[in-house]
Design a protein around this motif. Sequence first.
Motif: not given
Length: 571
Positions: A199-221
Amino acid sequence: MDVSGKRSRVVSLILSVILSVFLLVPNISYRVSAKDVMTLNAGSATECEVRAVWFSFRDWQKYLQGKDKAAFTSAFETITDNILGAGCNTLIMHVRSHNDAVYPSAIYPWSSEMLMGVDPGFDPLSIMIDIAHKKGLSIHAWINPYGFRNGEYCGDASLATHDNIIAGIEEILKNYKVDGIHFDDYFPVMDASIHNKLVSDVYKTCHKYGKVFGISPTGNVDNNIAKGADIVTWMSVPGYIDYIAPQIYWTNMYKSDGSVTLFSNRLLQWITLNKLGLPMYVGLALYMAEAKPASDLGWSVSNANIMMQVTELRANNQPGFILYSYNSLLSPACSAELANLKGLYNSAPSYKVAMTEDEATNTYTIAIDPGHQAHGNSEKEPIGPGASTMKAKVAGGTKGVSTNIPEYELTLNIALLLRDDLLSKGYNVVMIRETNDVDISNAQRAQIANDAGADIFIRLHADAVENGSVTGATALCQTSSNPYNGALYTQSRLLSECILSSYTQVTGIKSRGISETDTMTGINWSQVPVTIIEMGFMTNAAEDQKMNDPEFQLLMVQGLSSGIDMYFASK
């Protein structure tokens, strides 16, 4: 809330608008640093609300699979028109679901689920991005990073490596003008440190290209934590995600008896966990309006669940939501839910006056419910949370014996005038409805007031009996032993007394006193002080004519408004 808390919310609102623009405007080319994104907090201006829809691989199979370039282009044009027609502004498009891709990739084969595993002879992703942006839609690339579903890896499992996933995301961001990268909830059970590294590396990759990164986890914590999806870290430590989209797929009438407010409970959990104040675009289960599971009564007895959930998100300063899924936008079984949601877009039910922070700290919010609607609804709903007794969702109401004006028109006219008067005094106002062509049950009306955090809930009605000589106004509230909200009796009784006293004194309409009852669904479901004001008898010719006279209506509003002032002054 103290002044510092108010200031924090104002700052959050401003920052949320900035992020919403970033997410929704398709062709922004500037680069964004980690600091710029991670300091943005949730807070919402509804005019910038993210209204997204997931387009899954199953939607591909139904609407896009097996088409040549011309047919594909035409079909996707229709898809974008339908999404816009549903009031949405963002598309979350499945592009990698089973360790494969819907675009020419040097890493992954052509998608078996979405494109039948063959080169279609054109680039679907390029076409979709061009059309979406031309129509004004933001489009995010939705990826199942591991190709993991139902407890197993799909397609070629050897492709589900950390390095391939990162290289595949960079391939998309380098070649396509998507507005962001989106992960779903299919995380295989692993140590949290493994998922966190990805997740951290995806975040860095997205920011390298000026794009946002989000995750949609299940609602059950708990389920997320059990499989190593470390939502706690992602929402409390900078450098992992730009937004979170928990799938809170339950109603506030959960269980077979409707006794559990599970949507609100889960939403509060996620808000509490969100220590960074990340924008939270909550996943909402529009498809459940068709599935109607027996374990969640709300989907069977209500067709305004999604509308109420969005109202609650707004009341909690959350900046948007994502509907699952595209097919549900077109399903007849989901049409009533969607229509009610769109009605929320088309009206402005919540009003807040401009004021200083100190003034805002002491501002009260009043929910106004104009009784009834153009068409009654005889379907049944529980008269209170967990109740076995059922009543019709909305009665048809009466009409003027002299004017022939329906009760629902009278109550709306008075409610709109009262709204304007209260706003002029500095109150905040939440309108349950502002048009007659709605379908909102009595339980749902109370829930809207609850979700909006109203201080009081005023329900406006007019009376009717067979004896045309009967006149007068009545106020109704619960008894002290009400099994659903008896603790609110003292405040509701005071509210009823204040408003009825003021109303009858100003208008000259006779007071018929306070009636205590535990049979009214709209009272029983309320979690705030509540009263029903029967403003007069439409079956009495003279009183009917008075209540429908524009000049007399100003007196009615003055009486109601002064009674509200009296109530708050007495607290």
